[in-house]
Design a protein around this motif. Structure first.
Motif, PDB file in Angstrom:
ATOM      1  N   TRP A  41       0.826  -1.190   0.000  1.00 37.77           N
ATOM      2  CA  TRP A  41       0.000   0.000   0.000  1.00 37.77           C
ATOM      3  C   TRP A  41       0.872   1.257   0.000  1.00 37.77           C
ATOM      4  CZ3 TRP A  41      -4.286  -0.650  -2.031  1.00 37.77           C
ATOM      5  CH2 TRP A  41      -5.352   0.230  -1.857  1.00 37.77           C
ATOM      6  N   THR A  42       0.276   2.421  -0.080  1.00 35.78           N
ATOM      7  CA  THR A  42       1.020   3.670  -0.208  1.00 35.78           C
ATOM      8  C   THR A  42       1.919   3.959   0.994  1.00 35.78           C
ATOM      9  OG1 THR A  42      -0.868   4.914   0.646  1.00 35.78           O
ATOM     10  CG2 THR A  42      -0.667   4.721  -1.754  1.00 35.78           C
ATOM     11  N   ASP A  43       1.604   3.402   2.152  1.00 32.33           N
ATOM     12  CA  ASP A  43       2.444   3.604   3.338  1.00 32.33           C
ATOM     13  C   ASP A  43       3.479   2.487   3.500  1.00 32.33           C
ATOM     14  OD1 ASP A  43       0.843   1.485   4.081  1.00 32.33           O
ATOM     15  OD2 ASP A  43       0.086   2.428   5.909  1.00 32.33           O
ATOM     16  N   TRP A  44       3.650   1.672   2.448  1.00 31.44           N
ATOM     17  CA  TRP A  44       4.579   0.546   2.385  1.00 31.44           C
ATOM     18  C   TRP A  44       4.153  -0.636   3.239  1.00 31.44           C
ATOM     19  CZ3 TRP A  44      10.376   2.240   1.904  1.00 31.44           C
ATOM     20  CH2 TRP A  44      10.519   3.124   0.831  1.00 31.44           C
ATOM     21  N   SER A  45       2.946  -0.597   3.790  1.00 32.49           N
ATOM     22  CA  SER A  45       2.436  -1.760   4.508  1.00 32.49           C
ATOM     23  C   SER A  45       1.957  -2.796   3.495  1.00 32.49           C
ATOM     24  CB  SER A  45       1.277  -1.357   5.429  1.00 32.49           C
ATOM     25  OG  SER A  45       0.176  -0.893   4.673  1.00 32.49           O
ATOM     26  N   SER A  88       2.345 -11.041   9.245  1.00 35.81           N
ATOM     27  CA  SER A  88       3.322 -10.606  10.245  1.00 35.81           C
ATOM     28  C   SER A  88       3.493  -9.103  10.148  1.00 35.81           C
ATOM     29  CB  SER A  88       4.681 -11.258   9.990  1.00 35.81           C
ATOM     30  OG  SER A  88       4.574 -12.658   9.953  1.00 35.81           O
ATOM     31  N   ALA A  89       3.860  -8.505  11.284  1.00 36.64           N
ATOM     32  CA  ALA A  89       4.076  -7.056  11.343  1.00 36.64           C
ATOM     33  C   ALA A  89       5.506  -6.769  11.768  1.00 36.64           C
ATOM     34  CB  ALA A  89       3.099  -6.427  12.333  1.00 36.64           C
ATOM     35  N   ASP A  90       5.968  -5.550  11.455  1.00 36.52           N
ATOM     36  CA  ASP A  90       7.282  -5.128  11.912  1.00 36.52           C
ATOM     37  C   ASP A  90       7.187  -4.634  13.355  1.00 36.52           C
ATOM     38  OD1 ASP A  90       6.218  -2.548  11.788  1.00 36.52           O
ATOM     39  OD2 ASP A  90       7.386  -1.959  10.033  1.00 36.52           O
ATOM     40  N   GLU A  91       8.295  -4.124  13.899  1.00 35.61           N
ATOM     41  CA  GLU A  91       8.332  -3.697  15.302  1.00 35.61           C
ATOM     42  C   GLU A  91       7.387  -2.535  15.595  1.00 35.61           C
ATOM     43  OE1 GLU A  91      11.412  -1.976  12.786  1.00 35.61           O
ATOM     44  OE2 GLU A  91      11.160  -4.032  13.389  1.00 35.61           O
ATOM     45  N   ALA A  92       6.974  -1.792  14.580  1.00 34.35           N
ATOM     46  CA  ALA A  92       6.027  -0.681  14.765  1.00 34.35           C
ATOM     47  C   ALA A  92       4.580  -1.147  14.627  1.00 34.35           C
ATOM     48  CB  ALA A  92       6.312   0.431  13.750  1.00 34.35           C
ATOM     49  N   GLY A  93       4.381  -2.431  14.322  1.00 28.11           N
ATOM     50  CA  GLY A  93       3.033  -2.965  14.187  1.00 28.11           C
ATOM     51  C   GLY A  93       2.460  -2.853  12.774  1.00 28.11           C
TER      52      GLY A  93
END
Length: 124
Positions: A41-45, A88-93
């Motif tokens: 997505w646009t926020d790199w998620s 899975s998520a990164d350390e920022a969720g």
């Protein structure tokens, strides 16, 4: 979402590519006519969404600039059972990864530097 599609049958596992042949999304077409699409997505998620159809999503515009190609070959007529879909998520969720387990395959989608990176591993 993993529990929602576990037990479903995947009839196609495709990468959606742009005119330059770059991967833009992963699409898992299910026997019931729905699909799951993973895209950065646009926020790199990594966005993972269940869709009511198996079309190329309209946010990939213009649609005629995109095509699909199979990344899991020779899926039998009745499809492959979806064992799991785990995100899975990164350390920022922020969601950054999805791992799909099918009969005989593991398919991964990752967000890296604003692009989607796909991998397929055949499992005995």
């Amino acid at each position: 979402m993993g529990e929602v599609i576990s037990g479903s049958r995947a009839v196609a596992v495709l990468e959606i590519i742009d005119d330059d042949g770059e991967a833009e999304a992963l699409q898992i077409a299910l026997l019931d006519g729905t699909s799951v699409v993973c895209t950065v997505w646009t926020d790199w998620s990594l966005r993972v969404e269940r869709r009511p159809d198996t079309e190329i999503p309209d946010y990939l515009w213009p649609v005629d600039a995109y095509s699909r190609r199979p990344i899991v070959p020779d899926i039998p007529e009745g499809g492959l059972e979806v064992r799991s879909l785990v995100t899975s998520a990164d350390e920022a969720g922020t969601p950054v990864a999805a791992d799909l387990e099918l009969d005989g395959y593991r398919v991964s989608a990752r967000s890296r530097g604003g692009r989607i990176v796909l991998s397929v591993v055949s499992r005995p």
